[in-house]
Design a protein around this motif. Structure first.
Motif, PDB file in Angstrom:
ATOM      1  N   ILE A  16       0.784  -1.097  -0.143  1.00 27.93           N
ATOM      2  CA  ILE A  16       0.132   0.046   0.017  1.00 27.93           C
ATOM      3  C   ILE A  16       0.699   1.288  -0.244  1.00 27.93           C
ATOM      4  N   ILE A  19       1.980   3.508  -5.285  1.00 27.20           N
ATOM      5  CA  ILE A  19       0.935   2.702  -6.456  1.00 27.20           C
ATOM      6  C   ILE A  19      -0.403   2.217  -5.867  1.00 27.20           C
ATOM      7  N   ARG A  41       4.073  -5.051   4.728  1.00 23.90           N
ATOM      8  CA  ARG A  41       5.097  -5.625   5.635  1.00 23.90           C
ATOM      9  C   ARG A  41       4.892  -5.262   7.056  1.00 23.90           C
ATOM     10  N   THR A  42       4.294  -4.164   7.069  1.00 17.85           N
ATOM     11  CA  THR A  42       4.556  -3.532   8.452  1.00 17.85           C
ATOM     12  C   THR A  42       3.260  -3.071   9.089  1.00 17.85           C
ATOM     13  N   SER A  45       2.371   0.543   8.176  1.00 20.49           N
ATOM     14  CA  SER A  45       1.616   0.946   6.838  1.00 20.49           C
ATOM     15  C   SER A  45      -0.144   0.557   6.697  1.00 20.49           C
ATOM     16  N   THR A  76       4.080  -4.259  -4.483  1.00 20.20           N
ATOM     17  CA  THR A  76       5.069  -4.210  -3.688  1.00 20.20           C
ATOM     18  C   THR A  76       6.373  -4.302  -4.714  1.00 20.20           C
ATOM     19  N   SER A 103       7.372  -2.702 -12.383  1.00 13.10           N
ATOM     20  CA  SER A 103       7.917  -2.272 -13.681  1.00 13.10           C
ATOM     21  C   SER A 103       8.479  -3.023 -14.804  1.00 13.10           C
TER      22      SER A 103
HETATM   23  P1  NAP Z   1       6.340   1.638  -2.237  1.00 15.78           P
HETATM   24  O1  NAP Z   1       5.668   3.082  -2.086  1.00 15.78           O
HETATM   25  O2  NAP Z   1       7.787   1.564  -1.640  1.00 15.78           O
HETATM   26  O3  NAP Z   1       5.435   0.796  -1.590  1.00 15.78           O
HETATM   27  C1  NAP Z   1       5.763  -0.694  -1.397  1.00 15.78           C
HETATM   28  C2  NAP Z   1       4.548  -1.367  -0.427  1.00 15.78           C
HETATM   29  O4  NAP Z   1       4.828  -2.851  -0.585  1.00 15.78           O
HETATM   30  C3  NAP Z   1       4.650  -1.026   0.941  1.00 15.78           C
HETATM   31  O5  NAP Z   1       3.349  -1.030   1.251  1.00 15.78           O
HETATM   32  C4  NAP Z   1       5.407  -2.184   1.522  1.00 15.78           C
HETATM   33  O6  NAP Z   1       4.986  -2.490   2.655  1.00 15.78           O
HETATM   34  C5  NAP Z   1       4.963  -3.129   0.672  1.00 15.78           C
HETATM   35  N1  NAP Z   1       5.754  -4.378   0.834  1.00 15.78           N
HETATM   36  C6  NAP Z   1       7.299  -4.594   0.443  1.00 15.78           C
HETATM   37  N2  NAP Z   1       7.626  -6.014   0.631  1.00 15.78           N
HETATM   38  C7  NAP Z   1       6.374  -6.557   1.039  1.00 15.78           C
HETATM   39  C8  NAP Z   1       6.202  -7.852   1.246  1.00 15.78           C
HETATM   40  N3  NAP Z   1       7.082  -8.617   1.134  1.00 15.78           N
HETATM   41  N4  NAP Z   1       5.098  -8.373   1.612  1.00 15.78           N
HETATM   42  C9  NAP Z   1       3.851  -7.562   1.724  1.00 15.78           C
HETATM   43  N5  NAP Z   1       3.922  -6.103   1.388  1.00 15.78           N
HETATM   44  C10 NAP Z   1       5.252  -5.935   1.093  1.00 15.78           C
HETATM   45  O7  NAP Z   1       6.704   1.328  -3.524  1.00 15.78           O
HETATM   46  P2  NAP Z   1       5.475   1.835  -4.906  1.00 15.78           P
HETATM   47  O8  NAP Z   1       6.400   2.882  -5.576  1.00 15.78           O
HETATM   48  O9  NAP Z   1       4.188   1.794  -4.699  1.00 15.78           O
HETATM   49  O10 NAP Z   1       6.046   0.432  -6.001  1.00 15.78           O
HETATM   50  C11 NAP Z   1       5.158  -0.570  -5.763  1.00 15.78           C
HETATM   51  C12 NAP Z   1       5.492  -1.200  -7.192  1.00 15.78           C
HETATM   52  O11 NAP Z   1       5.129  -0.415  -8.235  1.00 15.78           O
HETATM   53  C13 NAP Z   1       6.945  -1.618  -7.673  1.00 15.78           C
HETATM   54  O12 NAP Z   1       6.831  -3.062  -8.274  1.00 15.78           O
HETATM   55  C14 NAP Z   1       7.350  -0.953  -8.627  1.00 15.78           C
HETATM   56  O13 NAP Z   1       8.016  -1.516  -9.696  1.00 15.78           O
HETATM   57  C15 NAP Z   1       5.859  -0.264  -9.382  1.00 15.78           C
HETATM   58  N6  NAP Z   1       5.612   0.911  -9.689  1.00 15.78           N
HETATM   59  C16 NAP Z   1       6.207   1.973  -9.061  1.00 15.78           C
HETATM   60  C17 NAP Z   1       5.996   3.393  -9.881  1.00 15.78           C
HETATM   61  C18 NAP Z   1       6.744   4.480  -9.178  1.00 15.78           C
HETATM   62  O14 NAP Z   1       6.805   5.412  -9.671  1.00 15.78           O
HETATM   63  N7  NAP Z   1       6.845   4.293  -7.887  1.00 15.78           N
HETATM   64  C19 NAP Z   1       5.583   3.273 -10.917  1.00 15.78           C
HETATM   65  C20 NAP Z   1       5.042   2.333 -11.780  1.00 15.78           C
HETATM   66  C21 NAP Z   1       5.191   1.155 -11.008  1.00 15.78           C
HETATM   67  P3  NAP Z   1       5.528  -1.395   4.342  1.00 15.78           P
HETATM   68  O15 NAP Z   1       5.097  -0.272   4.018  1.00 15.78           O
HETATM   69  O16 NAP Z   1       5.025  -2.140   5.159  1.00 15.78           O
HETATM   70  O17 NAP Z   1       7.029  -1.914   4.182  1.00 15.78           O
END
Ligand code: NAP
Length: 296
Positions: A16, A19, A41-42, A45, A76, A103
């Motif tokens: 969460i 994205i 994970r936490t 969040s 994630t 991505s």
């Molecule tokens: P983010 O803001 O860092 O959030 C990641 C989320 O994943 C957090 O809620 C985290 O939980 C959770 N998480 C991490 N490891 C986990 C696990 N093992 N089990 C369950 N939850 C877990 O990331 P984001 O930017 O939204 O990116 C997420 C995905 O979208 C990536 O794969 C990325 O390639 C893709 N994406 C990103 C963008 C961009 O610009 N950011 C654009 C397009 C696509 P905690 O907070 O509890 O650690």
């Protein structure tokens, strides 16, 4: 906005951050689901998601989150995919659709595909939209408006499932394109991954300068450096996983880039004014194209 108020049933969001929380905000705003269950994970969040009103229920257990879900969206970093799908697979209901927002799409298919049970559909997706911010508070409902969302269904994927994921992303305001996963990864290597690599490298080079010079670089950063620092502030876990998962395509594009960079180096060394001018004129056209395509 979702004029027809399509309902996607019970939606599980695993992750969460930027994205996942943007998608949750839209689903909530437009009443697109009966129930949103969020896993991360936490505890922090999860509590934040409840506070923001973008989750109906939360759990740290992936299996608990996906149980009874009609759509599971993995949001994630990609390094977590294998462990998530291993935990989720036994609890997925028949007819459920598993999708993601990662991505890189070749590795999404490889990591998720083998674990998808009989009767469950896998339709990977990539919303080509983002910012350098992370976490549940970074999301906003307008993030995907007029952006592309690329679906990379595996060969023989269920047409109904493709349509459902198409409808879901169209409801966010995104435009849909369907592509082969390998082609997606090549295109993204050039449009997204190499630019990030360049930004990380330039900012890294500046960081290694001696103190006085580094201070001046920051002071006068509006000269161009500033724009690289924004990109280079992107989430380290996400980008580590992007490069590890799209290695071949990134290395291929990097090879071409290196050749062009060497040509530029040569043009500067030999004072080839026309070479420089012609390239800069051509690249200006590309910028105009980006603006015309409303991607600026
Ligand atoms: P983010 O803001 O860092 O959030 C990641 C989320 O994943 C957090 O809620 C985290 O939980 C959770 N998480 C991490 N490891 C986990 C696990 N093992 N089990 C369950 N939850 C877990 O990331 P984001 O930017 O939204 O990116 C997420 C995905 O979208 C990536 O794969 C990325 O390639 C893709 N994406 C990103 C963008 C961009 O610009 N950011 C654009 C397009 C696509 P905690 O907070 O509890 O650690």
């Amino acid at each position: 906005m979702n004029a027809n108020k399509q309902n996607f049933g019970r939606v599980a969001l695993i992750g969460i951050g930027l994205i996942g929380s943007s998608l949750a905000r839209i689903i909530k705003r437009d009443g697109l689901a009966d129930h949103i269950v969020v896993s991360a994970r936490t505890e922090d969040s999860l509590n934040k998601a409840l506070e923001l009103g973008i989750a109906d229920s939360v759990t740290l257990e992936t299996a608990e989150a996906v149980k009874d879900a009609d759509i599971v969206v993995i949001c994630t970093p990609m390094g977590a995919y294998k462990s998530i799908i291993e935990a989720a697979a036994p609890a997925l209901k028949k007819g459920a659709i598993v999708t993601d927002v990662g991505s890189v799409k070749g590795s999404a298919l490889n990591d998720l595909g083998p674990h998808i049970p009989e009767g469950v559909h896998l339709i990977p997706a990539h919303p080509v939209a983002g910012t350098e911010h992370s976490g549940p508070e970074a999301g906003f409902a307008e993030l995907f408006e007029d952006r592309w969302c690329i679906l990379t269904p595996p060969p023989g994927a269920d047409e109904g499932a493709i349509k459902t994921i198409t409808d879901l992303w169209q409801a966010t305001g995104a435009n849909i394109e369907i592509m082969d996963a390998g082609h997606h990864d090549l295109v993204m290597a050039m449009t997204s991954h190499i630019p990030h690599l360049i930004a990380y490298t330039i900012v890294g080079t500046a960081t290694d300068l001696e103190n006085s010079l580094r201070d001046e670089v920051i002071k006068f950063s509006a000269g161009g450096f500033r724009d690289f620092t924004r990109i280079a502030a992107s989430d380290p876990s996400m980008w580590r996983d992007v490069f590890l998962n799209n290695r071949e395509a990134v290395l291929e594009m990097l090879q071409r880039f290196n050749e062009d960079l060497t040509a530029m180096q040569r043009a500067i060394r030999w004072g080839e004014a026309d070479t420089l001018y012609e390239l800069f004129e051509r690249t200006r056209e590309i910028r105009r194209g980006v603006i015309d395509a409303k991607q600026a």
